[in-house]
Structures are given as structure tokens and as C-alpha cells.
Design an enzyme around this catalytic site. Sequence first.
Site, PDB file in Angstrom:
ATOM      1  N   THR A  74      -6.591  -1.937   8.003  1.00 61.91           N
ATOM      2  CA  THR A  74      -5.298  -2.040   7.325  1.00 61.91           C
ATOM      3  C   THR A  74      -5.056  -3.488   6.916  1.00 61.91           C
ATOM      4  O   THR A  74      -5.801  -4.396   7.294  1.00 61.91           O
ATOM      5  CB  THR A  74      -4.144  -1.568   8.229  1.00 61.91           C
ATOM      6  OG1 THR A  74      -4.051  -2.434   9.368  1.00 61.91           O
ATOM      7  CG2 THR A  74      -4.361  -0.137   8.692  1.00 61.91           C
ATOM      8  N   ASN A 112      -4.789   7.965   6.239  1.00 61.26           N
ATOM      9  CA  ASN A 112      -3.751   7.138   6.858  1.00 61.26           C
ATOM     10  C   ASN A 112      -2.881   6.387   5.855  1.00 61.26           C
ATOM     11  O   ASN A 112      -1.900   5.758   6.229  1.00 61.26           O
ATOM     12  CB  ASN A 112      -4.370   6.140   7.838  1.00 61.26           C
ATOM     13  CG  ASN A 112      -5.513   5.352   7.240  1.00 61.26           C
ATOM     14  OD1 ASN A 112      -6.652   5.825   7.248  1.00 61.26           O
ATOM     15  ND2 ASN A 112      -5.230   4.164   6.725  1.00 61.26           N
ATOM     16  N   SER A 156       4.593   7.067  12.348  1.00 62.74           N
ATOM     17  CA  SER A 156       3.361   6.470  11.824  1.00 62.74           C
ATOM     18  C   SER A 156       2.441   7.554  11.291  1.00 62.74           C
ATOM     19  O   SER A 156       2.620   8.748  11.560  1.00 62.74           O
ATOM     20  CB  SER A 156       2.636   5.694  12.927  1.00 62.74           C
ATOM     21  OG  SER A 156       2.068   6.594  13.862  1.00 62.74           O
ATOM     22  N   CYS A 157       1.429   7.136  10.552  1.00 59.86           N
ATOM     23  CA  CYS A 157       0.441   8.081  10.033  1.00 59.86           C
ATOM     24  C   CYS A 157      -0.257   8.810  11.179  1.00 59.86           C
ATOM     25  O   CYS A 157      -0.522  10.015  11.102  1.00 59.86           O
ATOM     26  CB  CYS A 157      -0.573   7.355   9.161  1.00 59.86           C
ATOM     27  SG  CYS A 157      -1.339   5.906   9.941  1.00 59.86           S
ATOM     28  N   ARG A 187     -10.215   0.202  15.600  1.00 63.90           N
ATOM     29  CA  ARG A 187     -10.231  -0.138  14.180  1.00 63.90           C
ATOM     30  C   ARG A 187     -11.690  -0.288  13.742  1.00 63.90           C
ATOM     31  O   ARG A 187     -12.446  -1.051  14.340  1.00 63.90           O
ATOM     32  CB  ARG A 187      -9.459  -1.437  13.933  1.00 63.90           C
ATOM     33  CG  ARG A 187      -7.963  -1.339  14.223  1.00 63.90           C
ATOM     34  CD  ARG A 187      -7.287  -0.368  13.264  1.00 63.90           C
ATOM     35  NE  ARG A 187      -5.860  -0.274  13.467  1.00 63.90           N
ATOM     36  CZ  ARG A 187      -4.957  -0.999  12.821  1.00 63.90           C
ATOM     37  NH1 ARG A 187      -5.348  -1.905  11.924  1.00 63.90           N
ATOM     38  NH2 ARG A 187      -3.667  -0.828  13.045  1.00 63.90           N
ATOM     39  N   ASP A 244      10.682  -5.735  -4.680  1.00 68.21           N
ATOM     40  CA  ASP A 244       9.672  -6.523  -3.970  1.00 68.21           C
ATOM     41  C   ASP A 244       9.819  -7.976  -4.403  1.00 68.21           C
ATOM     42  O   ASP A 244       9.631  -8.296  -5.580  1.00 68.21           O
ATOM     43  CB  ASP A 244       8.258  -6.025  -4.261  1.00 68.21           C
ATOM     44  CG  ASP A 244       7.254  -6.554  -3.245  1.00 68.21           C
ATOM     45  OD1 ASP A 244       7.144  -7.802  -3.116  1.00 68.21           O
ATOM     46  OD2 ASP A 244       6.606  -5.745  -2.568  1.00 68.21           O
ATOM     47  N   ARG A 285       0.822  -1.207   0.000  1.00 70.69           N
ATOM     48  CA  ARG A 285       0.000   0.000   0.000  1.00 70.69           C
ATOM     49  C   ARG A 285       0.862   1.265   0.000  1.00 70.69           C
ATOM     50  O   ARG A 285       0.652   2.170  -0.804  1.00 70.69           O
ATOM     51  CB  ARG A 285      -0.924   0.019   1.236  1.00 70.69           C
ATOM     52  CG  ARG A 285      -1.928  -1.096   1.334  1.00 70.69           C
ATOM     53  CD  ARG A 285      -2.931  -1.113   0.202  1.00 70.69           C
ATOM     54  NE  ARG A 285      -3.694   0.127   0.083  1.00 70.69           N
ATOM     55  CZ  ARG A 285      -4.220   0.581  -1.057  1.00 70.69           C
ATOM     56  NH1 ARG A 285      -4.039  -0.082  -2.181  1.00 70.69           N
ATOM     57  NH2 ARG A 285      -4.915   1.685  -1.084  1.00 70.69           N
ATOM     58  N   ILE A 286       1.827   1.335   0.911  1.00 64.71           N
ATOM     59  CA  ILE A 286       2.615   2.559   1.040  1.00 64.71           C
ATOM     60  C   ILE A 286       3.573   2.727  -0.133  1.00 64.71           C
ATOM     61  O   ILE A 286       3.740   3.830  -0.660  1.00 64.71           O
ATOM     62  CB  ILE A 286       3.379   2.571   2.379  1.00 64.71           C
ATOM     63  CG1 ILE A 286       2.389   2.431   3.552  1.00 64.71           C
ATOM     64  CG2 ILE A 286       4.198   3.845   2.519  1.00 64.71           C
ATOM     65  CD1 ILE A 286       1.271   3.453   3.569  1.00 64.71           C
ATOM     66  N   THR A 294      -1.851   1.299  20.242  1.00 66.89           N
ATOM     67  CA  THR A 294      -1.061   2.132  19.338  1.00 66.89           C
ATOM     68  C   THR A 294      -0.013   2.871  20.150  1.00 66.89           C
ATOM     69  O   THR A 294      -0.278   3.307  21.273  1.00 66.89           O
ATOM     70  CB  THR A 294      -1.934   3.142  18.567  1.00 66.89           C
ATOM     71  OG1 THR A 294      -1.074   3.993  17.792  1.00 66.89           O
ATOM     72  CG2 THR A 294      -2.758   4.015  19.493  1.00 66.89           C
TER      73      THR A 294
END
Length: 324
Positions: A188, A322, A157-158, A240, A35, A13-14, A217
Amino acid sequence: MVKPKVGINGFGRIGRLALRAAVEKDTVQVVAINDPFIELDYMVYMFNYDSTHGRFNGKISTSAGNLVVEKEGKATHTIKVFNLKDPAEIKWAEVGAEYVIESTGVFTTIEKASAHLKGGAKKVVISAPSADAPMYVMGVNEDKYDPAKDNVISNASCTTNCLAPLAKVINDEFGIIEGLMTTVHAVTATQKTVDGPNGKQWRDGRGAAQNIIPASTGAAKAVGKVIPELNGKLTGMAFRVPTPNVSVVDLTARLEKPASLDAIKAAVKKAAEGNLKGILGYTEDQVVSTDFLGDSRSSIFDAGACISLNPHFVKLVSWYDNEF
């Protein structure tokens, strides 16, 4: 202007959104991606189609083992693709990648992330919290960055990127005695689509689309690393929730100096239009989460959602994409 040459390790994702941002902003040149789990043709598909952020506004194809990204009919990035599990084996120097975005979520310590330096990279930015790497949040403490020694850093982190700019403004203007943060966080990739086993917290294994799941968190405590005067004054938790993207921070704090909500709003608005423009946002509109999809700002203060019990005790709300 010569654009910095960047490599991306991890095309999840990022990693994919980092490439999208690089293409859109046109301030860096992505020259390589690594990757080990995604084949070249699958990279094209995953980058082109995104269930959350929509189809890529351009063209991506392959040529001689490379990814070729086109924007407005022009090839903007020709990207060498590696498929290596050991980051020390990635030949970043061969493609001129000086900076590496470490976005696998695996190599998050200085020791592990430093493996990229063996392949010729000069600097590594970890796109997640780190146990030991220096942590920098834009608008908060990036002026403390020391290029002479900080070869591996964490961008936190976001959630920390959302909370820290807001906490800085409030602490600078009014002083924070102590505070509790809750982030109402979108799902996520680590969560389960249906109930399944989880080795740490059992309820983390419950179906993400069916439940509101309390979770831990470290985002609030991490603020103490980037704003030392708040060290030990903040902690927090997460819920979440079954939404695909965009989260929101709720900071409940006791203030040293008495402050009306209007005074707090004015201070945040001033920062958002001044030294934190582009990092901290401010809105008085009746917004909801999807209104911030693709918003590149770290934190968008929701003036209308904030409340106050008295001049020393307030609840402040700020949104963030996020993923982006």
C-alpha cells in the site's frame, strides 16, 4: 430515479477508484472532489492512467475549473474541484453533495469527520476503520444502521470487509469458539519503495518490493464490532508482500459444531448464491491473486484452498481486491 449526490474528500487510491466505481455503476452522482495536494490537470492524469487497474474506460477533461467525465460519448459527471486542507471549509452544500466519502485516511474519528457537516453534507462515510464511529459492513450488520443518528459512519477496512461476511456465515452455521486470521496483503501507499525510517515499527520501513513484512492489523478484532457475538474471539496479523494489489485472508478457527469441509463449502456457497450474493463469492477454480483484480465483491471464498485438521479445526481462505 434521482441519484444521491456524493462528494469525495481525498483523491488518492480509494478516492479515484470510488469515482471509477460511481461512473461504472451509475447509481450515484459525484458532484465534488476535494484534495489540497493535487492540481486539476494532475487529477485528470492520475484518474486516466492507473498502473494497477489500467486506463480509464472513458474520457476525463477539465472545463471552467471542473472535472468532466464522459462515458460512451456522454458527459456523466461534471465535478466541482476544491483544494482545501480544512474539511470544515468545503462548501458541499453549494454543489448539493449530501453524502461525503472521507477517503484521506486522516479524518477518521467522528469529531474530525463531522467537519464535513459544517459545509452542508448530511452524511459522511469514512473509508477506513475508525476509533469511535459506528462501523458497518455490507452483508453483516448494515441493517443496524440508524439514519436518525448515524451521520458519520465507518465502512471498516478492506480486510474486515473480506473476513466479516465469511465469519458470519461460519459462526451462524457452526459457531466459532475462537480464531486467528492472517491476511497476506498487497503493498500500500504507506510503505517504502526502498529501506527508510519508520517511527513505529522499524521493519515497516523496509523496502516493500524486496520483502515479506510481518505487520499488525486490527481487522480481525474489528469483526467483533460488527458481529458482537465474536467480540474477543478473533485476532490477527498481516504479511505485506511484494504484489501490487489483491490480498487473501486465512481464517483458522475452532468450531463449536463438528463440520466437514464439504458442509462448510456448501454453507458458504448457499450464502454466496443467496442473501450474500454480490458481497460474498465462491469459487472452486484453481485461482491466483490477479484473477480478482477489479472484483467488486468483498470476499471470494476459495473452496480448493481450504483444509481441515478435524471436524472442529479448520483453515478457510478468501480473496479480496483490497483497493476496489
